[in-house]
Structures are given as C-alpha cells and as structure tokens.
Design a protein around this motif. Structure first.
Motif, mmCIF file in Angstrom:
data_model
loop_
_atom_site.group_PDB
_atom_site.id
_atom_site.type_symbol
_atom_site.label_atom_id
_atom_site.label_comp_id
_atom_site.label_asym_id
_atom_site.label_seq_id
_atom_site.Cartn_x
_atom_site.Cartn_y
_atom_site.Cartn_z
ATOM 1 N N MET A 1 0.846 -1.175 0.000
ATOM 2 C CA MET A 1 0.000 0.000 0.000
ATOM 3 C C MET A 1 0.891 1.237 0.000
ATOM 4 O O MET A 1 1.915 1.272 0.663
ATOM 5 C CB MET A 1 -0.891 -0.019 1.233
ATOM 6 N N LYS A 2 0.481 2.257 -0.743
ATOM 7 C CA LYS A 2 1.222 3.512 -0.801
ATOM 8 C C LYS A 2 0.309 4.657 -0.398
ATOM 9 O O LYS A 2 -0.908 4.583 -0.543
ATOM 10 C CB LYS A 2 1.759 3.761 -2.202
ATOM 11 N N TYR A 3 0.937 5.698 0.093
ATOM 12 C CA TYR A 3 0.220 6.900 0.489
ATOM 13 C C TYR A 3 0.927 8.097 -0.129
ATOM 14 O O TYR A 3 2.150 8.084 -0.306
ATOM 15 C CB TYR A 3 0.245 7.075 2.013
ATOM 16 N N THR A 4 0.168 9.129 -0.425
ATOM 17 C CA THR A 4 0.751 10.388 -0.869
ATOM 18 C C THR A 4 0.106 11.511 -0.079
ATOM 19 O O THR A 4 -1.022 11.377 0.422
ATOM 20 C CB THR A 4 0.529 10.639 -2.368
ATOM 21 N N ILE A 5 0.812 12.601 0.025
ATOM 22 C CA ILE A 5 0.269 13.772 0.705
ATOM 23 C C ILE A 5 -0.821 14.357 -0.179
ATOM 24 O O ILE A 5 -0.643 14.499 -1.394
ATOM 25 C CB ILE A 5 1.386 14.793 0.976
ATOM 26 N N ASN A 6 -1.969 14.667 0.432
ATOM 27 C CA ASN A 6 -3.097 15.206 -0.326
ATOM 28 C C ASN A 6 -2.735 16.527 -0.996
ATOM 29 O O ASN A 6 -1.942 17.310 -0.455
ATOM 30 C CB ASN A 6 -4.314 15.412 0.580
ATOM 31 N N ASN A 7 -3.333 16.768 -2.146
ATOM 32 C CA ASN A 7 -3.088 17.996 -2.888
ATOM 33 C C ASN A 7 -3.512 19.234 -2.104
ATOM 34 O O ASN A 7 -2.994 20.325 -2.340
ATOM 35 C CB ASN A 7 -3.817 17.968 -4.230
ATOM 36 N N SER A 8 -4.451 19.082 -1.193
ATOM 37 C CA SER A 8 -4.949 20.215 -0.415
ATOM 38 C C SER A 8 -4.074 20.520 0.799
ATOM 39 O O SER A 8 -4.379 21.403 1.592
ATOM 40 C CB SER A 8 -6.386 19.961 0.047
ATOM 41 N N VAL A 9 -2.955 19.816 0.929
ATOM 42 C CA VAL A 9 -2.058 19.992 2.065
ATOM 43 C C VAL A 9 -0.771 20.668 1.598
ATOM 44 O O VAL A 9 -0.147 20.237 0.627
ATOM 45 C CB VAL A 9 -1.740 18.645 2.733
ATOM 46 N N LYS A 10 -0.416 21.726 2.296
ATOM 47 C CA LYS A 10 0.832 22.434 2.029
ATOM 48 C C LYS A 10 1.827 22.045 3.119
ATOM 49 O O LYS A 10 1.514 22.103 4.304
ATOM 50 C CB LYS A 10 0.629 23.954 2.025
ATOM 51 N N ILE A 38 9.444 10.615 7.462
ATOM 52 C CA ILE A 38 8.389 9.770 6.888
ATOM 53 C C ILE A 38 7.662 10.534 5.779
ATOM 54 O O ILE A 38 7.416 9.986 4.698
ATOM 55 C CB ILE A 38 7.408 9.299 7.978
ATOM 56 N N LEU A 39 7.337 11.795 6.027
ATOM 57 C CA LEU A 39 6.657 12.603 5.004
ATOM 58 C C LEU A 39 7.524 12.743 3.757
ATOM 59 O O LEU A 39 7.010 12.666 2.629
ATOM 60 C CB LEU A 39 6.302 13.982 5.562
ATOM 61 N N ASN A 40 8.820 12.945 3.931
ATOM 62 C CA ASN A 40 9.725 13.033 2.776
ATOM 63 C C ASN A 40 9.708 11.746 1.962
ATOM 64 O O ASN A 40 9.695 11.778 0.729
ATOM 65 C CB ASN A 40 11.155 13.339 3.229
ATOM 66 N N LEU A 41 9.696 10.630 2.655
ATOM 67 C CA LEU A 41 9.656 9.346 1.957
ATOM 68 C C LEU A 41 8.315 9.139 1.254
ATOM 69 O O LEU A 41 8.268 8.595 0.147
ATOM 70 C CB LEU A 41 9.957 8.206 2.937
ATOM 71 N N ILE A 48 5.293 1.515 2.101
ATOM 72 C CA ILE A 48 5.385 1.481 3.564
ATOM 73 C C ILE A 48 6.556 0.614 4.037
ATOM 74 O O ILE A 48 7.298 0.999 4.942
ATOM 75 C CB ILE A 48 4.065 0.978 4.197
ATOM 76 N N SER A 49 6.745 -0.535 3.437
ATOM 77 C CA SER A 49 7.842 -1.418 3.872
ATOM 78 C C SER A 49 9.198 -0.751 3.678
ATOM 79 O O SER A 49 10.104 -0.916 4.506
ATOM 80 C CB SER A 49 7.784 -2.760 3.145
ATOM 81 N N ASN A 50 9.363 0.015 2.610
ATOM 82 C CA ASN A 50 10.611 0.742 2.390
ATOM 83 C C ASN A 50 10.783 1.855 3.414
ATOM 84 O O ASN A 50 11.899 2.113 3.876
ATOM 85 C CB ASN A 50 10.663 1.327 0.980
ATOM 86 N N ILE A 51 9.699 2.527 3.754
ATOM 87 C CA ILE A 51 9.748 3.590 4.759
ATOM 88 C C ILE A 51 10.195 3.010 6.094
ATOM 89 O O ILE A 51 11.085 3.551 6.755
ATOM 90 C CB ILE A 51 8.390 4.299 4.884
ATOM 91 N N VAL A 52 9.589 1.907 6.485
ATOM 92 C CA VAL A 52 9.939 1.252 7.750
ATOM 93 C C VAL A 52 11.420 0.875 7.749
ATOM 94 O O VAL A 52 12.146 1.147 8.716
ATOM 95 C CB VAL A 52 9.052 0.011 7.993
ATOM 96 N N VAL A 70 5.176 3.713 12.463
ATOM 97 C CA VAL A 70 4.918 4.300 11.138
ATOM 98 C C VAL A 70 3.449 4.092 10.758
ATOM 99 O O VAL A 70 2.791 5.018 10.273
ATOM 100 C CB VAL A 70 5.862 3.705 10.064
ATOM 101 N N LYS A 71 2.929 2.911 11.005
ATOM 102 C CA LYS A 71 1.524 2.643 10.668
ATOM 103 C C LYS A 71 0.583 3.535 11.488
ATOM 104 O O LYS A 71 -0.395 4.062 10.961
ATOM 105 C CB LYS A 71 1.195 1.170 10.846
ATOM 106 N N LYS A 72 0.890 3.731 12.779
ATOM 107 C CA LYS A 72 0.075 4.623 13.607
ATOM 108 C C LYS A 72 0.120 6.058 13.074
ATOM 109 O O LYS A 72 -0.900 6.726 12.989
ATOM 110 C CB LYS A 72 0.570 4.617 15.056
ATOM 111 N N PHE A 73 1.322 6.505 12.731
ATOM 112 C CA PHE A 73 1.502 7.863 12.228
ATOM 113 C C PHE A 73 0.727 8.070 10.931
ATOM 114 O O PHE A 73 -0.012 9.040 10.782
ATOM 115 C CB PHE A 73 2.993 8.141 12.025
#
Length: 87
Positions: A1-10, A38-41, A48-52, A70-73
């Motif tokens: 699973m991957k996550y990205t920072i929302n477009n509405s977030v600066k 974590i945000l940079n990654l 997620i596994s690479n971030i961990v 990391v999962k909690k964050f």
C-alpha cells in the motif's frame, strides 16, 4: 500500500520539522523530525515497507517497533485527511 500527501495539504519544513496546512479546513499540524522523514519518503512515493526499513536504519531501531509507529503515524495522517491511500 502507498500513500501520498493530499493535494490540499501544504508542507513546509522548518529546522528539520514540518508544518502541514490543510487548506480545506485551515488547520495546521506540527510534525517532529522522524515524522518529517516519513513525510519526505511519502513524497518520494515510497512503499510502507521501504519507509519502515529506512527509518529503522536511520534511527537504529528494530523494524518491528518502527513498523508499528509508522503505521500509527500514517493512520493518523489519513484520519486527518492529510494523506491519500493508493491500493
């Protein structure tokens, strides 16, 4: 699973820590040095596994402990609508 920072977030980084502004609701959130890493990654589209793995190596902590934190964050970021989930 991957996550990205929302477009509405600066995202702004100040002295190694992050400040996130959710433009949609006008709320600010502060993030410490580890959270900033974590945000940079996430911005680099890391899985997620690479971030961990990277956080565990950077801070010399067991991967099992890092995985939980990391999962909690990321779950909290998702609840606050600061990140978007990619299946």
């Amino acid at each position: 699973m991957k996550y990205t920072i929302n477009n509405s977030v600066k995202l702004t980084i100040i002295e190694g820590e992050s400040v996130l502004l959710n433009v949609d609701d006008g709320k600010y959130y502060g993030v410490d040095e580890v959270g900033t890493e974590i945000l940079n990654l996430l911005e680099n589209n890391e899985h997620i596994s690479n971030i961990v793995n990277k956080i565990a190596r950077i801070y010399n902590v067991e991967e099992t402990k890092v995985a939980i934190d990391v999962k909690k964050f990321i779950t909290k970021l998702n609840q606050l609508k600061l990140v978007h989930v990619h299946e």
